[in-house]
Design an enzyme around this catalytic site. Structure first.
Site, PDB file in Angstrom:
ATOM      1  N   ARG A 119      -9.687   7.736  -0.957  1.00  0.00           N
ATOM      2  CA  ARG A 119     -10.665   8.111   0.072  1.00  0.00           C
ATOM      3  C   ARG A 119     -11.612   9.182  -0.437  1.00  0.00           C
ATOM      4  O   ARG A 119     -11.254   9.990  -1.291  1.00  0.00           O
ATOM      5  CB  ARG A 119      -9.935   8.653   1.312  1.00  0.00           C
ATOM      6  CG  ARG A 119      -9.332   7.567   2.180  1.00  0.00           C
ATOM      7  CD  ARG A 119      -8.741   8.177   3.444  1.00  0.00           C
ATOM      8  NE  ARG A 119      -8.470   7.164   4.437  1.00  0.00           N
ATOM      9  CZ  ARG A 119      -9.329   6.789   5.383  1.00  0.00           C
ATOM     10  NH1 ARG A 119     -10.511   7.363   5.492  1.00  0.00           N
ATOM     11  NH2 ARG A 119      -9.005   5.855   6.233  1.00  0.00           N
ATOM     12  N   ARG A 149      -7.580  12.559   0.971  1.00  0.00           N
ATOM     13  CA  ARG A 149      -6.528  13.100   1.846  1.00  0.00           C
ATOM     14  C   ARG A 149      -5.122  12.704   1.404  1.00  0.00           C
ATOM     15  O   ARG A 149      -4.168  13.383   1.729  1.00  0.00           O
ATOM     16  CB  ARG A 149      -6.762  12.689   3.303  1.00  0.00           C
ATOM     17  CG  ARG A 149      -6.556  11.232   3.568  1.00  0.00           C
ATOM     18  CD  ARG A 149      -6.606  10.917   5.047  1.00  0.00           C
ATOM     19  NE  ARG A 149      -7.954  11.005   5.585  1.00  0.00           N
ATOM     20  CZ  ARG A 149      -8.351  10.357   6.671  1.00  0.00           C
ATOM     21  NH1 ARG A 149      -7.500   9.606   7.336  1.00  0.00           N
ATOM     22  NH2 ARG A 149      -9.581  10.462   7.108  1.00  0.00           N
ATOM     23  N   GLU A 206     -10.509  -9.999   3.133  1.00  0.00           N
ATOM     24  CA  GLU A 206      -9.259  -9.616   3.801  1.00  0.00           C
ATOM     25  C   GLU A 206      -9.583  -9.494   5.283  1.00  0.00           C
ATOM     26  O   GLU A 206     -10.424  -8.687   5.686  1.00  0.00           O
ATOM     27  CB  GLU A 206      -8.721  -8.287   3.273  1.00  0.00           C
ATOM     28  CG  GLU A 206      -7.493  -7.858   4.085  1.00  0.00           C
ATOM     29  CD  GLU A 206      -6.692  -6.721   3.469  1.00  0.00           C
ATOM     30  OE1 GLU A 206      -6.553  -6.709   2.232  1.00  0.00           O
ATOM     31  OE2 GLU A 206      -6.216  -5.866   4.216  1.00  0.00           O
ATOM     32  N   HIS A 246       0.870   6.247   1.836  1.00  0.00           N
ATOM     33  CA  HIS A 246       1.608   7.216   2.645  1.00  0.00           C
ATOM     34  C   HIS A 246       2.715   7.931   1.886  1.00  0.00           C
ATOM     35  O   HIS A 246       3.241   8.941   2.365  1.00  0.00           O
ATOM     36  CB  HIS A 246       2.098   6.581   3.942  1.00  0.00           C
ATOM     37  CG  HIS A 246       0.931   6.283   4.832  1.00  0.00           C
ATOM     38  ND1 HIS A 246      -0.054   7.222   5.072  1.00  0.00           N
ATOM     39  CD2 HIS A 246       0.535   5.164   5.455  1.00  0.00           C
ATOM     40  CE1 HIS A 246      -0.978   6.690   5.831  1.00  0.00           C
ATOM     41  NE2 HIS A 246      -0.660   5.435   6.080  1.00  0.00           N
ATOM     42  N   HIS A 276      -5.748   3.497  -1.564  1.00  0.00           N
ATOM     43  CA  HIS A 276      -7.076   3.772  -1.015  1.00  0.00           C
ATOM     44  C   HIS A 276      -7.480   5.166  -1.481  1.00  0.00           C
ATOM     45  O   HIS A 276      -6.912   6.162  -1.027  1.00  0.00           O
ATOM     46  CB  HIS A 276      -7.007   3.697   0.514  1.00  0.00           C
ATOM     47  CG  HIS A 276      -8.331   3.861   1.189  1.00  0.00           C
ATOM     48  ND1 HIS A 276      -8.480   3.732   2.551  1.00  0.00           N
ATOM     49  CD2 HIS A 276      -9.580   4.120   0.706  1.00  0.00           C
ATOM     50  CE1 HIS A 276      -9.750   3.917   2.874  1.00  0.00           C
ATOM     51  NE2 HIS A 276     -10.438   4.172   1.769  1.00  0.00           N
ATOM     52  N   ASN A 279       0.849  -1.187   0.000  1.00  0.00           N
ATOM     53  CA  ASN A 279       0.000   0.000   0.000  1.00  0.00           C
ATOM     54  C   ASN A 279       0.895   1.251   0.000  1.00  0.00           C
ATOM     55  O   ASN A 279       1.716   1.420   0.912  1.00  0.00           O
ATOM     56  CB  ASN A 279      -0.893  -0.043   1.251  1.00  0.00           C
ATOM     57  CG  ASN A 279      -1.804   1.153   1.347  1.00  0.00           C
ATOM     58  OD1 ASN A 279      -1.361   2.280   1.146  1.00  0.00           O
ATOM     59  ND2 ASN A 279      -3.059   0.940   1.685  1.00  0.00           N
ATOM     60  N   THR A 308      -8.144   3.046   8.497  1.00  0.00           N
ATOM     61  CA  THR A 308      -9.339   2.217   8.593  1.00  0.00           C
ATOM     62  C   THR A 308      -9.361   1.563   9.978  1.00  0.00           C
ATOM     63  O   THR A 308      -8.390   0.937  10.391  1.00  0.00           O
ATOM     64  CB  THR A 308      -9.299   1.127   7.493  1.00  0.00           C
ATOM     65  OG1 THR A 308      -9.012   1.770   6.257  1.00  0.00           O
ATOM     66  CG2 THR A 308     -10.615   0.399   7.401  1.00  0.00           C
ATOM     67  N   GLU A 364      -8.615   0.141  -2.934  1.00  0.00           N
ATOM     68  CA  GLU A 364      -9.337   0.119  -1.659  1.00  0.00           C
ATOM     69  C   GLU A 364     -10.322   1.279  -1.675  1.00  0.00           C
ATOM     70  O   GLU A 364      -9.952   2.402  -2.031  1.00  0.00           O
ATOM     71  CB  GLU A 364      -8.315   0.258  -0.521  1.00  0.00           C
ATOM     72  CG  GLU A 364      -8.931   0.267   0.852  1.00  0.00           C
ATOM     73  CD  GLU A 364      -7.872   0.259   1.952  1.00  0.00           C
ATOM     74  OE1 GLU A 364      -6.683  -0.047   1.675  1.00  0.00           O
ATOM     75  OE2 GLU A 364      -8.248   0.563   3.092  1.00  0.00           O
ATOM     76  N   HIS A 396      -3.371  -5.137   7.742  1.00  0.00           N
ATOM     77  CA  HIS A 396      -3.520  -3.983   8.637  1.00  0.00           C
ATOM     78  C   HIS A 396      -2.634  -4.132   9.872  1.00  0.00           C
ATOM     79  O   HIS A 396      -2.755  -5.093  10.613  1.00  0.00           O
ATOM     80  CB  HIS A 396      -4.967  -3.748   9.093  1.00  0.00           C
ATOM     81  CG  HIS A 396      -5.223  -2.273   9.317  1.00  0.00           C
ATOM     82  ND1 HIS A 396      -4.732  -1.604  10.404  1.00  0.00           N
ATOM     83  CD2 HIS A 396      -5.873  -1.351   8.570  1.00  0.00           C
ATOM     84  CE1 HIS A 396      -5.082  -0.337  10.310  1.00  0.00           C
ATOM     85  NE2 HIS A 396      -5.767  -0.142   9.204  1.00  0.00           N
TER      86      HIS A 396
HETATM   87  N1  PXP Z   1      -5.752  -3.380   4.612  1.00  0.00           N
HETATM   88  C1  PXP Z   1      -6.654  -2.379   4.740  1.00  0.00           C
HETATM   89  C2  PXP Z   1      -8.083  -2.700   4.500  1.00  0.00           C
HETATM   90  C3  PXP Z   1      -6.263  -1.080   5.076  1.00  0.00           C
HETATM   91  O1  PXP Z   1      -7.186  -0.104   5.208  1.00  0.00           O
HETATM   92  C4  PXP Z   1      -4.900  -0.811   5.266  1.00  0.00           C
HETATM   93  C5  PXP Z   1      -4.457   0.592   5.587  1.00  0.00           C
HETATM   94  O2  PXP Z   1      -4.713   1.430   4.529  1.00  0.00           O
HETATM   95  C6  PXP Z   1      -3.999  -1.869   5.120  1.00  0.00           C
HETATM   96  C7  PXP Z   1      -4.446  -3.149   4.822  1.00  0.00           C
HETATM   97  C8  PXP Z   1      -2.536  -1.664   5.343  1.00  0.00           C
HETATM   98  O3  PXP Z   1      -2.374  -1.358   6.689  1.00  0.00           O
HETATM   99  P1  PXP Z   1      -0.975  -0.809   7.215  1.00  0.00           P
HETATM  100  O4  PXP Z   1      -0.761   0.517   6.574  1.00  0.00           O
HETATM  101  O5  PXP Z   1      -1.172  -0.731   8.695  1.00  0.00           O
HETATM  102  O6  PXP Z   1       0.051  -1.823   6.803  1.00  0.00           O
END
Ligand code: PXP
Length: 252
Positions: free
Chosen positions: A45, A49, A151, A10, A43, A7, A101, A70, A198
């Site tokens: 959003r 953001r 997931e 960030h 994601h 992901n 999330t 996402e 997550h």
């Molecule tokens: N899965 C989902 C559904 C998420 O919302 C996120 C965060 O955007 C992640 C996985 C990845 O989580 P992390 O950034 O804590 O690794």
């Protein structure tokens, strides 16, 4: 073979802090891919953001990396997904005031609307994943609405791992992992694919990677954080090695 989805939200968070053009999450996605990522998650959003519409469009057009979009199950997002056709759409609950999330989708309480959302996405040949807590009611509801992937939310496990001093054998960690394992078994027995994510990081990922039948782990924050110091390619390479080695060493 277990897969790693990275992901890159960030990377966009840093860019948006200055409302400028760098660092570029599309470039980060290519670097992650070269480091061994099997797919990229962004994601989009509702409040935009971090990831912007243009980022998703460029990811789709400029790269051939497997894309997991996402998104909240809203009409706007479903329209965007049907136009851009990511390989996978992952439905999540979204709150304006959350930092990330916070929990899984409560499918059981809104089955009809979600079933329609899944049908629209599946009709556009998009694999639909739902982000759920490791709760048997939600797994059954996911199957009823036609999701092909679940997931499982690993956030509470990650929290327990950290708060118990990274003691994999502590009762709290074992209990959280058992919930994820049981959810995974239920997901697979209903013919769906079992993914997890997550809060996973370089310390806590291995027990999750060893769970039977887990297909993809989705990881963002820990990888982007390490990438600040070692670069994206290396950060992904290290994570990929950890999860592949753990999955190989798992019994059965
Ligand atoms: N899965 C989902 C559904 C998420 O919302 C996120 C965060 O955007 C992640 C996985 C990845 O989580 P992390 O950034 O804590 O690794």
């Amino acid at each position: 073979m277990i897969e790693l989805g990275v992901n890159v939200d960030h990377v966009a968070t840093v860019r948006q802090a200055r409302r400028t053009y760098e660092p570029d999450p599309v470039w980060a996605a290519v670097e992650a891919h070269l480091g061994g990522a099997d797919g990229i998650t962004v994601h989009l959003r509702e409040d935009r953001r971090h990831i912007q519409d243009e980022d998703v469009r460029r990811l789709r057009e400029l790269t051939h990396i497997k894309l997991n979009l996402e998104m909240a199950p809203t009409g706007e997002m479903i329209g965007i997904a049907c136009r851009l056709k990511p390989e996978m759409a992952m439905l999540v609950p979204e709150g304006r005031h959350e930092v990330t999330t916070e929990g899984g989708l409560d499918i059981a309480s809104r089955e009809a609307g979600l079933k329609e959302a899944v049908a629209r996405l599946a009709g556009a040949a998009i694999v639909v994943s739902v982000f759920i807590d490791p709760d048997p009611r939600q797994v059954e509801a996911a199957a009823r609405i036609g999701a092909s992937v679940c997931e499982v939310h690993t956030g509470p496990y990650a929290h327990a791992f950290h708060s118990r001093g990274r003691d994999e054998e502590s009762a709290a960690v074992v209990a959280e992992l058992d919930k994820i394992r049981a959810a995974g078994e239920a997901i697979r027995s209903l013919g769906m694919r079992f993914n997890a994510g997550h809060g996973l990081n370089y310390f806590n990922v291995e027990p999750v990677a060893r769970l039977p039948g887990v297909r993809e782990l989705h990881i963002g924050h820990a990888i982007v954080s390490r990438a600040v110091f070692v670069g994206m390619r290396e950060a992904v390479r290290e994570m990929k090695r950890l999860i592949v080695d753990a999955a190989h060493a798992a019994p059965g």
